[in-house]
Design a protein around this motif. Sequence first.
Motif, PDB file in Angstrom:
ATOM      1  N   THR A 352       0.858  -1.189   0.000  1.00 53.49           N
ATOM      2  CA  THR A 352       0.000   0.000   0.000  1.00 53.49           C
ATOM      3  C   THR A 352       0.891   1.235   0.000  1.00 53.49           C
ATOM      4  O   THR A 352       2.059   1.175   0.392  1.00 53.49           O
ATOM      5  CB  THR A 352      -0.908   0.057   1.242  1.00 53.49           C
ATOM      6  OG1 THR A 352      -0.080  -0.129   2.374  1.00 53.49           O
ATOM      7  CG2 THR A 352      -1.990  -0.968   1.229  1.00 53.49           C
ATOM      8  N   PRO A 354       0.302   5.724   0.554  1.00 54.62           N
ATOM      9  CA  PRO A 354      -0.643   6.842   0.671  1.00 54.62           C
ATOM     10  C   PRO A 354      -0.793   7.514  -0.690  1.00 54.62           C
ATOM     11  O   PRO A 354       0.192   7.708  -1.398  1.00 54.62           O
ATOM     12  CB  PRO A 354       0.032   7.781   1.670  1.00 54.62           C
ATOM     13  CG  PRO A 354       1.040   6.940   2.379  1.00 54.62           C
ATOM     14  CD  PRO A 354       1.455   5.865   1.443  1.00 54.62           C
ATOM     15  N   SER A 363      -5.547   5.731   0.109  1.00 58.50           N
ATOM     16  CA  SER A 363      -4.312   4.975  -0.159  1.00 58.50           C
ATOM     17  C   SER A 363      -4.477   4.174  -1.434  1.00 58.50           C
ATOM     18  O   SER A 363      -5.594   3.866  -1.850  1.00 58.50           O
ATOM     19  CB  SER A 363      -3.936   4.015   0.968  1.00 58.50           C
ATOM     20  OG  SER A 363      -4.820   4.096   2.009  1.00 58.50           O
TER      21      SER A 363
END
Length: 657
Positions: A352, A354, A363
């Motif tokens: 992941t 942001p 995200s």
Amino acid sequence: MFKSALRKLALSVSRAQAFWLTLLLFLAVLVSSVCLLWFLNQAINNERLAIRQRLADACQGQLALARERLALFWKQTSVDLETDAGASSPPSFFSNAVSGGTADAVIVFGTNRVPLYPASLTDLSATERPVLFPHAAAVEPNDPIRASQLYAIAASTNDPQIAAMALQARARCLLRAGDTDSALNVLTNELADQRFLLTADFQGRRIQPNAQLMAIELLTEIDPVQARQRAAHLRAGLMDYGNGIPSAQRRFLMRRLHEIDRSCVFPTLAAEDLADRFLSSTFEIPGDSMVHPTSLAGVWQFTSSSRRVVCLYHTSTLLSKLGHATALAEISHPARIEFIEPGHEREGAFVTLPAGPPLDGWSLAIALPDQRSLELVSNQRIRVYLWTGALSLAAAGLLAFVSAGLMRRQLALTRLRNDLVANVTHELKTPLASMRLLTETLLNSPAPDPQTTREYLELIERENLRLSRLIGNFLTFSRIERNKYSFDFKPTPPAMVLDAAAAAVRERFQSNDWRFQVTCAPDLPDIMADADALATALINLLDNAWKYSGDRKEIQIEGGIENGSVFFAVSDNGIGLSPRETRKIFKRFYQADPRRGSSAGGVGIGLNIVRFIVQAHHGRIDVVSRPGQGSTFTIRIPAAETPAHVHSHELETHPHH
Ligand code: ADP
């Protein structure tokens, strides 16, 4: 007795040795296999991690690229919104933006942050409204016909705005009075006049479209065909965002028209509704050009840089926009970028990142569609490791197997050599002992009888010969084993070899009970041979014929020619051999019946020597034998072709086992 006990002991010792050596070998293979498997396991785990890491790195890069593209996308969106909003009227911009798929709805604001489109109606309050038709309004509740007449008079004014409002009221009164035809006439003819195009009521609503709707409502019952035509006409007008109908009226008319005629569909109606809902809620217009949630559930807003345009998106639209914006960033299958809303989490996300501005709180994530695809990639690599491991193990196993076989063979050979030494020693003892007995008897007799003396001496000579031959064979074998046997090839008459062999045994074979026959075809061609060696081979065969036949021995040696090869055949009427034994007799130390062999004075090397000599002569040896019926051993040597190439040479040939 003693000898067989010794042999048994040696046998059990070497068996134990073989067992321990095999066990050692097995352990060595086992330990190395376990180590290999351990290494393999480590390597596979490392490879899995490495592949995972490589994939994660690639995905991170992909997400970073996607983030860049998103920032660019929003920047560009803001610029486009500003430009387009400046280039056309707010309603046209609204219509174009919505039908062009810019957003689910857009709102254009004026410089004072007041919405320009869609905008709420500018409703005048009751006190602000001028009282236009006091007389008509007074009689309207009780006498609609009279009121309608008064409104008709009022409509004759030159002011189109006032005239339109009077006509509107007149139509209303006619309807109340039940005069539908006249009302329709007012609505569809009088009010349709070009000069009423821009007229509006006190709420800012355009009079003409309202009149059209009213007419359609009336016509639906009376004349559906005309109603449909008029509906299509009104629909076209509502879809035309250049005609200045206020958004609230447009929305109302659209919805109503759709209710009356289901075939009237308005693609911008949902956008109008959404914008209206937004404007009716408590909203803010932040100037940070970010994507923000609105107070409407599942609706997001984005404001252009100078706060001129607010775009509204349902979550699904926003996600598909983000997907489009980042589609080019998706470098590889099977990774697909997902967008996680603020406050949400994606379970099982592989990596992941942001999303950064303008998607604060969002995200970006990549979840592999299934864990199996990762496994698939790593399994390909791992398969290579496994195959290598399996092949190595198989190779180690095979090598161990072969080594174990070789080791057993070597041990068996050692055992045989030990046996040989024991046998030879034993074989030497017998003739020596009988010779000593004979000489002692002769020496001890005071006046030996000449006849007996001769017999004894003959016996001694025979034993001596046997001894010499045994030692001779043993030396030959040892030379062959050490590769030190040398031949002296010369063109040799076969008869000479035959005679030499026959002469060596004739004396021993002479007896009234035995028959020894020597035949040789005349004019045999010469052969390239080492006469002594070949004679030794024949003597060995004759010896065997003698050893392995009963009391009435019939032994023959024959020389001849057949298919260009000179042959020497030694036949006997002895015990013969089974086919299985026939295949083995040329092996070193092989004795079909060791007891008989050793009692006859053999150690199992004679035929091996014969075969070695024959092969050195480029010849071959065959046996024809049947148990109990005697055997024939035939040596075939090719006849010499060019007697000119006479030379001798050293032969470095291994005996064949
Ligand atoms: P050995 O010293 O035992 O005679 P050889 O190598 O000469 O060894 O012979 C191997 C074996 O072949 C013998 O032990 C015997 O069993 C068998 N054999 C050889 N020649 C004959 C024959 N003429 N008749 C029967 N058996 C024979």
